[in-house]
Design a protein around this motif. Structure first.
Motif, PDB file in Angstrom:
ATOM      1  N   GLY A   1      -9.679  -2.774   6.375  1.00 39.28           N
ATOM      2  CA  GLY A   1      -8.833  -2.476   5.233  1.00 39.28           C
ATOM      3  C   GLY A   1      -7.867  -1.352   5.542  1.00 39.28           C
ATOM      4  N   LEU A   2      -7.364  -0.716   4.496  1.00 38.51           N
ATOM      5  CA  LEU A   2      -6.399   0.375   4.660  1.00 38.51           C
ATOM      6  C   LEU A   2      -6.855   1.591   3.870  1.00 38.51           C
ATOM      7  N   VAL A   3      -6.592   2.766   4.430  1.00 37.49           N
ATOM      8  CA  VAL A   3      -6.951   4.025   3.798  1.00 37.49           C
ATOM      9  C   VAL A   3      -5.749   4.951   3.887  1.00 37.49           C
ATOM     10  N   GLY A   4      -5.369   5.551   2.761  1.00 42.97           N
ATOM     11  CA  GLY A   4      -4.195   6.419   2.798  1.00 42.97           C
ATOM     12  C   GLY A   4      -4.327   7.589   1.858  1.00 42.97           C
TER      13      GLY A   4
ATOM     14  N   HIS B   1      -8.566   3.930  -0.991  1.00 49.51           N
ATOM     15  CA  HIS B   1      -9.211   3.034  -0.026  1.00 49.51           C
ATOM     16  C   HIS B   1      -9.155   1.597  -0.527  1.00 49.51           C
ATOM     17  N   LEU B   2      -8.685   0.753   0.316  1.00 48.04           N
ATOM     18  CA  LEU B   2      -8.704  -0.688   0.048  1.00 48.04           C
ATOM     19  C   LEU B   2      -9.511  -1.305   1.181  1.00 48.04           C
TER      20      LEU B   2
ATOM     21  N   PHE C   1       0.836  -1.200   0.000  1.00 46.59           N
ATOM     22  CA  PHE C   1       0.000   0.000   0.000  1.00 46.59           C
ATOM     23  C   PHE C   1       0.876   1.256   0.000  1.00 46.59           C
ATOM     24  N   ALA C   2       1.936   1.240   0.785  1.00 48.24           N
ATOM     25  CA  ALA C   2       2.860   2.388   0.837  1.00 48.24           C
ATOM     26  C   ALA C   2       3.457   2.658  -0.539  1.00 48.24           C
ATOM     27  N   ARG C   3       3.791   1.579  -1.252  1.00 47.17           N
ATOM     28  CA  ARG C   3       4.367   1.727  -2.596  1.00 47.17           C
ATOM     29  C   ARG C   3       3.355   2.337  -3.564  1.00 47.17           C
ATOM     30  N   LEU C   4       2.110   1.904  -3.456  1.00 45.57           N
ATOM     31  CA  LEU C   4       1.058   2.447  -4.333  1.00 45.57           C
ATOM     32  C   LEU C   4       0.868   3.949  -4.073  1.00 45.57           C
ATOM     33  N   LEU C   5       0.872   4.331  -2.806  1.00 44.48           N
ATOM     34  CA  LEU C   5       0.683   5.743  -2.458  1.00 44.48           C
ATOM     35  C   LEU C   5       1.873   6.598  -2.897  1.00 44.48           C
ATOM     36  N   ALA C   6       3.048   5.974  -2.956  1.00 38.66           N
ATOM     37  CA  ALA C   6       4.261   6.732  -3.288  1.00 38.66           C
ATOM     38  C   ALA C   6       4.474   6.865  -4.794  1.00 38.66           C
TER      39      ALA C   6
ATOM     40  N   GLY D   1       1.058  10.022   1.443  1.00 32.70           N
ATOM     41  CA  GLY D   1       1.797   8.847   1.898  1.00 32.70           C
ATOM     42  C   GLY D   1       1.376   8.342   3.267  1.00 32.70           C
ATOM     43  N   ASP D   2       0.656   9.187   4.040  1.00 32.86           N
ATOM     44  CA  ASP D   2       0.174   8.721   5.353  1.00 32.86           C
ATOM     45  C   ASP D   2      -1.003   7.770   5.148  1.00 32.86           C
ATOM     46  N   PHE D   3      -1.058   6.722   5.928  1.00 27.58           N
ATOM     47  CA  PHE D   3      -2.223   5.833   5.839  1.00 27.58           C
ATOM     48  C   PHE D   3      -2.506   5.174   7.177  1.00 27.58           C
ATOM     49  N   TYR D   4      -3.708   4.630   7.293  1.00 25.58           N
ATOM     50  CA  TYR D   4      -4.093   3.963   8.533  1.00 25.58           C
ATOM     51  C   TYR D   4      -4.870   2.697   8.204  1.00 25.58           C
TER      52      TYR D   4
END
Ligand SMILES: [Fe+2]
Length: 201
Positions: free
Chosen positions: A102-105, A161-162, A40-45, A134-137
């Motif tokens: 899930g994860l949201v960033g 959003h995933l 997820f971090a890679r996708l946001l970056a 790049g921040d996500f939770y």
């Protein structure tokens, strides 16, 4: 070609394949989220994978305030969705829940997030946090499942959003900020029509 991939690109396919394999092999949602974090971090970056269409506001959205919810991927069985949420400057979502983990960033722009908890039939603000690119939770309902997001940057914010449901098409809840009263809420997607007969609450 699968109808599951609304945005059908190698990057989206590789991300979804990684996520699905992780979920299939994980013993708990917590463990799955931990493993998905680096993907997820890679996708946001990555600044290049999300087309401009998916970063555009939408005047007629189900969220109000010009907020666009763009579907990128949805599993045929409704067990997973990936979408962008575009919130224009000074717009905010209703207070809402998600009913899935899930994860949201944040992909671009800046947002404030306010997290609420239901206490004695009322809503109480329990946390406020600011997010930048790049921040996500991780969302693990029922914990922290009720929130509202507001764009604080001069530019539109885009979050990714995933979530492990078909978030735009399921019936969930929006809440009145003063009374805490919940009402049925379906946000929909700008670029995908939910089946209005199936999935009625
Ligand atoms: Fe949300």
């Amino acid at each position: 070609m699968s109808a599951e991939f609304i945005l059908d690109t190698p990057i989206v396919r590789a991300f979804v394949a990684g996520v699905r394999a992780t979920i299939a092999g994980a013993s708990t949602p917590e463990a799955a989220c931990e493993e998905i974090r680096p993907l997820f971090a890679r996708l946001l970056a990555d600044p290049d994978w999300l087309p401009a269409d998916y970063q555009a506001a939408s005047p007629e959205s189900g969220m109000g305030g010009g907020i666009g919810q763009w579907l990128i991927y949805r599993a045929d069985d409704g067990s997973l969705s990936l979408f962008s949420l575009v919130v224009p400057p000074d717009s905010e979502t209703p207070i809402h829940d998600h009913l899935a983990w899930g994860l949201v960033g944040l992909y671009c722009g800046a947002q404030d997030e306010e997290i609420y908890a239901e206490q004695n039939d009322a809503l109480e603000l329990v946390e406020r946090r600011s997010l930048g690119p790049g921040d996500f939770y991780v969302l693990l309902p029922p914990r922290d499942d009720i929130h509202r997001v507001r764009t604080t940057s001069v530019e539109t914010s885009v979050s990714i959003h995933l979530l492990t449901n078909d978030t735009g098409c399921v019936w969930r809840h929006a809440y009145d900020p003063s009374s805490g009263e919940a009402r049925p809420f379906r946000s929909g997607y700008v670029n995908f029509a939910c089946d209005h007969e199936a999935d009625k609450r």
